[in-house]
Design a protein around this motif. Structure first.
Motif, PDB file in Angstrom:
ATOM      1  N   THR A   1       0.839  -1.190   0.000  1.00  0.00           N
ATOM      2  CA  THR A   1       0.000   0.000   0.000  1.00  0.00           C
ATOM      3  C   THR A   1       0.876   1.242   0.000  1.00  0.00           C
TER       4      THR A   1
ATOM      5  N   SER B   1      -1.369  -8.381  -2.466  1.00  0.00           N
ATOM      6  CA  SER B   1      -2.336  -7.299  -2.585  1.00  0.00           C
ATOM      7  C   SER B   1      -1.638  -5.993  -2.938  1.00  0.00           C
TER       8      SER B   1
ATOM      9  N   ASP C   1      -2.539  -1.822  -3.238  1.00  0.00           N
ATOM     10  CA  ASP C   1      -3.469  -0.727  -3.004  1.00  0.00           C
ATOM     11  C   ASP C   1      -2.718   0.565  -3.294  1.00  0.00           C
TER      12      ASP C   1
ATOM     13  N   PRO D   1      -3.929   4.029  -4.482  1.00  0.00           N
ATOM     14  CA  PRO D   1      -5.066   4.885  -4.810  1.00  0.00           C
ATOM     15  C   PRO D   1      -4.767   6.108  -5.668  1.00  0.00           C
TER      16      PRO D   1
ATOM     17  N   SER E   1      -5.408  -9.355  -5.312  1.00  0.00           N
ATOM     18  CA  SER E   1      -6.208  -8.159  -5.124  1.00  0.00           C
ATOM     19  C   SER E   1      -5.457  -6.917  -5.565  1.00  0.00           C
TER      20      SER E   1
ATOM     21  N   ASN F   1      -6.117  -2.578  -6.115  1.00  0.00           N
ATOM     22  CA  ASN F   1      -6.965  -1.399  -6.021  1.00  0.00           C
ATOM     23  C   ASN F   1      -6.218  -0.277  -6.726  1.00  0.00           C
TER      24      ASN F   1
ATOM     25  N   PRO G   1      -7.849   2.734  -8.388  1.00  0.00           N
ATOM     26  CA  PRO G   1      -9.034   3.489  -8.774  1.00  0.00           C
ATOM     27  C   PRO G   1      -8.816   4.641  -9.744  1.00  0.00           C
TER      28      PRO G   1
END
Length: 161
Positions: free
Chosen positions: A2, A22, A24, A26, A44, A46, A48
């Motif tokens: 992340t 994962s 992430d 953003p 996974s 993310n 966006p």
């Protein structure tokens, strides 16, 4: 992994990170070629704000099942090649049909309906690409998307799990 400060991912950045599960990110808007190639444990993501995915970005991410790309406008050649578990790709951009490079979903057994002993033993065509309802026909006839026309569905049919 992340990070809420990174805005772009360079070429080969996470290539061969076999234990990466994962992602992430953003604020990332673009991903360079081969960035997540051979991240076989990646399940996974993310992303966006991503608008651009270059060639081979997720190639051989065999554990990736579902990808939601709300702002993507271009996907490069072989971007999801050998994403053998991929059953859902969601594209939400309503302003235009996302540009697609050649063979972007090669060896995506569920989207192509190809039999594979490990990932799709039945050979069912049970993988779908969801796009905005008003663009379904445009996607089905667009260059490089035509190949996957039978698996393109309107977003209104998408059910979140």
């Amino acid at each position: 992994y992340t990070n809420d400060r990174i805005t772009n991912i360079r070429t080969h950045a996470f290539q061969y990170c076999g234990s990466l599960i994962s992602v992430d990110l953003p604020k990332v808007t673009s991903i360079g070629s081969h960035a997540f190639q051979y991240c076989g444990s990646l399940t996974s993501i993310n992303l966006p704000k991503v608008t651009s995915i270059e060639n081979f970005v997720f190639e051989n991410c065999s554990s990736l099942i579902s990808v939601d790309l709300p702002k993507v406008t271009s996907i490069g050649s072989y971007a999801f090649n050998y994403c053998s578990s991929l059953t859902k790709l969601i594209i939400r951009t309503t302003t235009q049909v996302c540009t697609l490079g050649s063979n972007a979903f090669d060896s995506c057994y569920h989207i192509l309906g190809t039999t594979d002993a490990t990932y799709n033993p039945s050979g069912l065509k049970d993988g779908y690409i969801y796009v905005p309802d008003e663009l379904v026909d445009s996607y089905k006839s667009a260059t490089n998307w035509r190949r996957y026309a039978s698996q393109i569905k309107p977003l209104s049919e998408y059910v979140e799990e």
